[in-house]
Scaffold this motif. Structure first.
Motif, PDB file in Angstrom:
ATOM      1  N   THR A 293       0.843  -1.198   0.000  1.00 57.59           N
ATOM      2  CA  THR A 293       0.000   0.000   0.000  1.00 57.59           C
ATOM      3  C   THR A 293       0.879   1.250   0.000  1.00 57.59           C
ATOM      4  O   THR A 293       1.908   1.316   0.677  1.00 57.59           O
ATOM      5  CB  THR A 293      -0.921   0.008   1.225  1.00 57.59           C
ATOM      6  N   ASP A 329       7.096   7.413  -9.779  1.00 57.73           N
ATOM      7  CA  ASP A 329       5.908   7.482 -10.631  1.00 57.73           C
ATOM      8  C   ASP A 329       6.243   8.404 -11.808  1.00 57.73           C
ATOM      9  O   ASP A 329       6.286   9.633 -11.670  1.00 57.73           O
ATOM     10  CB  ASP A 329       4.719   8.023  -9.849  1.00 57.73           C
ATOM     11  N   PHE A 391     -10.435   6.656   0.197  1.00 52.98           N
ATOM     12  CA  PHE A 391     -11.138   7.104  -1.013  1.00 52.98           C
ATOM     13  C   PHE A 391     -11.003   6.060  -2.112  1.00 52.98           C
ATOM     14  O   PHE A 391     -10.038   5.298  -2.171  1.00 52.98           O
ATOM     15  CB  PHE A 391     -10.573   8.445  -1.489  1.00 52.98           C
ATOM     16  N   SER A 392     -11.981   6.065  -2.995  1.00 50.26           N
ATOM     17  CA  SER A 392     -11.966   5.112  -4.104  1.00 50.26           C
ATOM     18  C   SER A 392     -10.849   5.409  -5.102  1.00 50.26           C
ATOM     19  O   SER A 392     -10.485   4.538  -5.889  1.00 50.26           O
ATOM     20  CB  SER A 392     -13.315   5.131  -4.829  1.00 50.26           C
ATOM     21  N   SER A 393     -10.304   6.607  -5.072  1.00 47.92           N
ATOM     22  CA  SER A 393      -9.206   6.982  -5.969  1.00 47.92           C
ATOM     23  C   SER A 393      -8.261   7.898  -5.203  1.00 47.92           C
ATOM     24  O   SER A 393      -8.708   8.720  -4.384  1.00 47.92           O
ATOM     25  CB  SER A 393      -9.741   7.690  -7.227  1.00 47.92           C
ATOM     26  N   PRO A 394      -6.963   7.773  -5.469  1.00 47.60           N
ATOM     27  CA  PRO A 394      -6.036   8.665  -4.758  1.00 47.60           C
ATOM     28  C   PRO A 394      -6.166  10.112  -5.198  1.00 47.60           C
ATOM     29  O   PRO A 394      -5.837  11.029  -4.444  1.00 47.60           O
ATOM     30  CB  PRO A 394      -4.663   8.095  -5.107  1.00 47.60           C
ATOM     31  N   THR A 395      -6.612  10.345  -6.403  1.00 48.87           N
ATOM     32  CA  THR A 395      -6.864  11.707  -6.911  1.00 48.87           C
ATOM     33  C   THR A 395      -8.093  11.657  -7.803  1.00 48.87           C
ATOM     34  O   THR A 395      -8.457  10.607  -8.343  1.00 48.87           O
ATOM     35  CB  THR A 395      -5.667  12.246  -7.721  1.00 48.87           C
ATOM     36  N   TYR A 396      -8.716  12.807  -7.967  1.00 53.07           N
ATOM     37  CA  TYR A 396      -9.889  12.914  -8.828  1.00 53.07           C
ATOM     38  C   TYR A 396      -9.662  14.045  -9.834  1.00 53.07           C
ATOM     39  O   TYR A 396      -9.104  15.097  -9.489  1.00 53.07           O
ATOM     40  CB  TYR A 396     -11.158  13.198  -8.012  1.00 53.07           C
ATOM     41  N   VAL A 413     -17.090  12.094  -5.224  1.00 51.55           N
ATOM     42  CA  VAL A 413     -16.013  11.322  -4.612  1.00 51.55           C
ATOM     43  C   VAL A 413     -16.654  10.320  -3.643  1.00 51.55           C
ATOM     44  O   VAL A 413     -17.709  10.590  -3.052  1.00 51.55           O
ATOM     45  CB  VAL A 413     -15.007  12.239  -3.882  1.00 51.55           C
ATOM     46  N   THR A 414     -16.005   9.185  -3.526  1.00 53.27           N
ATOM     47  CA  THR A 414     -16.509   8.162  -2.601  1.00 53.27           C
ATOM     48  C   THR A 414     -15.384   7.700  -1.696  1.00 53.27           C
ATOM     49  O   THR A 414     -14.206   7.699  -2.092  1.00 53.27           O
ATOM     50  CB  THR A 414     -17.074   6.968  -3.374  1.00 53.27           C
ATOM     51  N   VAL A 480      -8.296  13.892  -0.049  1.00 50.87           N
ATOM     52  CA  VAL A 480      -8.014  13.536  -1.441  1.00 50.87           C
ATOM     53  C   VAL A 480      -8.002  14.826  -2.271  1.00 50.87           C
ATOM     54  O   VAL A 480      -8.871  15.683  -2.098  1.00 50.87           O
ATOM     55  CB  VAL A 480      -9.053  12.533  -1.985  1.00 50.87           C
ATOM     56  N   VAL A 482      -8.680  17.006  -5.493  1.00 52.56           N
ATOM     57  CA  VAL A 482      -9.611  17.002  -6.616  1.00 52.56           C
ATOM     58  C   VAL A 482      -9.242  18.165  -7.538  1.00 52.56           C
ATOM     59  O   VAL A 482      -9.256  19.327  -7.113  1.00 52.56           O
ATOM     60  CB  VAL A 482     -11.074  17.130  -6.149  1.00 52.56           C
TER      61      VAL A 482
END
Length: 711
Positions: A293, A329, A391-396, A413-414, A480, A482
């Motif tokens: 992780t 990355d 969060f469902s995504s690290p970034t939005y 966002v979730t 997170v 956005v």
């Protein structure tokens, strides 16, 4: 004896004179093994052919008789005489008829079947057709039988400078590495001129840069563009616009010109090291986190771009080197810290790492500036098993049009609580990242809505942070980032790119470009800007000016006539309507101010105020000085005349009669008589002031004491 000498001279010189008279005719007719004589009819061409014949006679060369010449674009009230056909069999009895056939016969060229005169009845364009091959024939007027075999000849169209240079491949784009040395070649451009490259200088081009100094230079003959400044820095300025002009006639005055634009982009080189945004990073990780992780991210910013900004991240020291790893990355250009082995909160609650970011691609030219790397400290705190929301995504990344309605949903966002007890989550916006409160979020479902209107022209990106908090344990929160991208809509009308003010010379020519203007639009269409220019409906038939759209999306304003007079009107206002290509299209009206100015013969502006007096053409400075001298002389004559008239009206004062008698006695004295009185003026003795004044010539009035009066 004199008669015999004269006869001898005549006998010697007569053959020479006859030979001199007949020799040009012989030379002229020698190569003409035909029955026709062709001569050009234009006075200009006749004069030139006579000069060529004189030169050919002097150099004893044959003359190419089967060509005629006519100047292109020449037009007049009458057809142009190109030349004349004549056969030796024509005694002038009008029994011979001349026939013309071939290219343009009857449509472009017309022959007088009696005299053989050939006329051009249409204006010719050398760029369309440079020469015409025709056949001449003489036939009997009554029987139409050929008297001689047909003879072929050529009519050549002579070039004039009626085509401006054009850059067919413009606008141009080129790249050059930043930090390049002085004189580095960027690119070269080429203009073409449709005029004749052989005849005169109509197609001899000279290149120059109108805009783009002092950064770039151009070779006048080859049009090779080079850098004019060394070590230009992309990080300071990445793109340059260069305006290039090509002028024919070898660049001399009177030539025609064309322009194009070159966009030069500085490509990046690795001349900047990476730099961490902060020297210390803090991360926390639950003890039961899954292996692999991502615990946190560190980022070293690099002013370079592309591969020159790529950095590799490594853990070079610390007490957690065995538990953690860092990977690079390439997409985000940051370092991701991940867990390699399980953590135990009860055993060790924190770790310290020293991470390094180093450029992957090193440019040896700049290695002397220092190490292209940087270090930072990372502290990792191990938390108990109660984990924060995930969060469902690290970034939005969200997108919204700038004309979106208020309270409309932009995105969602979730997040979830990874704990077994699964606490409900409430969402909120970190207002430090949304100071203007442009967005709202539904605390229950994480839907982000628009709170205030958006304007892409003010800000394209909005970066906010969403916070997820466990209801059962408010200390368990997650954040997170956005990124909200504002999409463009056509909501701005185009306008002039600058405050333009044009200057028009009184002695300008019709069709002369007064000013070139360009437009700007705050919007950003996907396919780029394309502007339409027009005059107001009531200005379409403007008698003074007209407009012309250029290929580079700019507009040229041209004068329709000459003879502008700033004494009559100094300023003209020309409203121009500019429309964009949006859906729906928007337009605005911008007004161009045109000032009429006094200019020199070569078009240099000298004065633009209506009070200024411009000397008429042809009146030299010497003539002005002569006129001024005459005025001064006239004033001097008037002053002298008034002064003399005043002195003549003043009586000469004689003090007493004895003086008069004494003078009379002296006058009768023996001697020269009147000659003595002329040599010695008595009145001067009696009136000393008369020495510097006006003396009357009649002394009889002086002796009588009676002043002379003007008649």
């Amino acid at each position: 004896m004199p008669e015999r000498l004269a006869e001898t001279i005549v006998a010697l010189w007569t053959p020479l004179i006859i030979l001199w008279i007949t020799l040009p005719t012989c030379v002229y007719m020698a190569p003409m093994n035909q029955a026709y004589t062709l001569s050009t009819g234009s006075p200009l061409e006749l004069g030139r052919q006579s000069e060529e014949l004189r030169i050919l006679n002097r150099s004893k060369r044959g003359w190419v008789w089967n060509q005629m010449f006519v100047l292109e674009e020449f037009s007049g009230p009458e057809p142009i005489l190109v030349g004349r056909l004549h056969t030796d069999l024509d005694p002038g009895s009008k029994k011979i008829k001349y026939i013309l056939s071939g290219d343009g016969a009857g449509t472009i060229f017309q022959i007088n079947d009696i005299t053989g005169d050939i006329h051009a009845i249409k204006r010719l364009d050398r760029e369309e057709k440079a020469e015409y091959t025709l056949t001449a024939q003489a036939v009997d007027w009554e029987t139409n039988k050929p008297l001689e075999p047909p003879s072929e000849f050529i009519i050549k169209v002579q070039d004039i400078n009626d085509n401006a240079p054009e850059f067919l491949n413009g606008p141009y784009h080129a790249t050059v590495p930043e930090m390049s040395i002085l004189g580095t070649s960027v690119t070269n451009v080429t203009a073409t001129d449709a005029d004749d490259p052989v005849y005169g200088n109509s197609a001899k081009l000279v290149y120059s840069i109108l805009e783009g100094q002092p950064y770039f230079s151009i070779e006048p003959e080859t049009a090779i563009i080079k850098t004019a400044l060394p070590n230009m820095d992309r990080e300071a300025k990445e793109e340059y616009l260069v305006v290039i002009q090509a002028k024919d006639m070898g660049g001399h005055s009177g030539g025609l010109s064309g322009t194009t634009t070159l966009t030069v982009t500085l490509t990046d080189v690795n001349d900047n090291p990476p730099k961490f945004a902060q020297s210390l990073y803090h991360f926390s990780v639950p003890e039961d986190v899954v292996l692999g992780t991502a615990i946190g991210r560190v980022k070293a910013n690099d002013q370079d771009i592309g591969e020159n900004a790529q950095s590799s991240y490594d853990i070079i020291d610390g007490d957690g080197t065995a538990l953690f790893e860092i990977t690079s990355d390439a997409q985000a250009q940051d370092g991701v810290i991940r867990l390699r082995k399980p953590l135990d909160f009860e055993t060790k609650k924190s770790y310290t790492l020293k991470v390094e970011a180093a450029n992957i691609h090193i440019d040896p030219r700049f290695s002397g500036r220092g190490p292209f790397k940087d270090t930072a400290t990372v502290k990792i705190v191990v938390e108990d098993a109660d984990e924060p929301p995930v969060f469902s995504s690290p970034t939005y990344l969200l997108e919204v049009h700038e004309n979106a309605a208020l309270n409309s949903v932009i995105g969602q966002v979730t997040a979830r609580d990874p704990d077994i007890t699964s606490s409900p989550i409430r969402f909120s916006i970190d207002r430090h990242t949304d100071l203007e409160r442009q967005f709202n979020i539904n605390a229950d479902d994480g839907k982000i809505t628009l709170a205030t209107p958006l304007d892409r022209e003010l800000s394209v990106w909005h970066n906010i942070t969403i916070i997820a908090t466990e209801i059962r344990n408010h200390s368990q929160i997650s954040r997170v980032p956005v990124a909200i991208k504002v999409l463009d809509v056509n909501d701005n009308a185009p306008e002039f790119a600058a405050e333009y003010e044009a200057f028009l010379c009184e002695n300008g020519k019709p069709g002369q470009v007064i000013q070139t203007v360009s437009a700007m639009d705050k919007d950003d269409p996907k396919n780029g800007h394309y502007f339409l220019y027009s005059l107001l409906p009531e200005m379409v038939n403007n008698p003074n000016f007209t407009i012309k759209k250029n290929e580079d999306n700019s507009l040229s304003i041209l004068a329709k006539h000459n003879g502008f007079n700033r004494q009559k009107q100094e300023v003209y206002l020309l409203p121009i309507v500019i429309s964009d290509s949006g859906n729906p299209p928007l337009s605005s009206t911008s007004t161009l101010t045109i000032r009429v100015c006094g200019c020199s013969n070569d078009g240099v502006v000298q004065s633009c105020n209506v009070e200024a007096y411009v000397l008429p053409i042809g009146l030299s400075m010497g003539a002005l000085i002569a006129i001024l001298a005459c005025i001064i002389l006239l004033l001097v004559i008037v002053v002298l005349f008034v002064t003399l008239r005043r002195h003549k009206n003043e009586p000469l004062i004689i003090k007493d009669d004895e003086d008069v008698r004494e003078n009379i006695i002296r006058y009768d004295d023996e001697g020269g008589g009147e000659e003595d009185t002329e040599a010695f003026d008595i009145a001067t003795l009696q009136n000393p002031d008369g020495i510097n004044g006006f003396l009357p010539h009649d002394r009889r009035g002086l002796l009588r004491g009676i002043p002379e009066n003007d008649a």
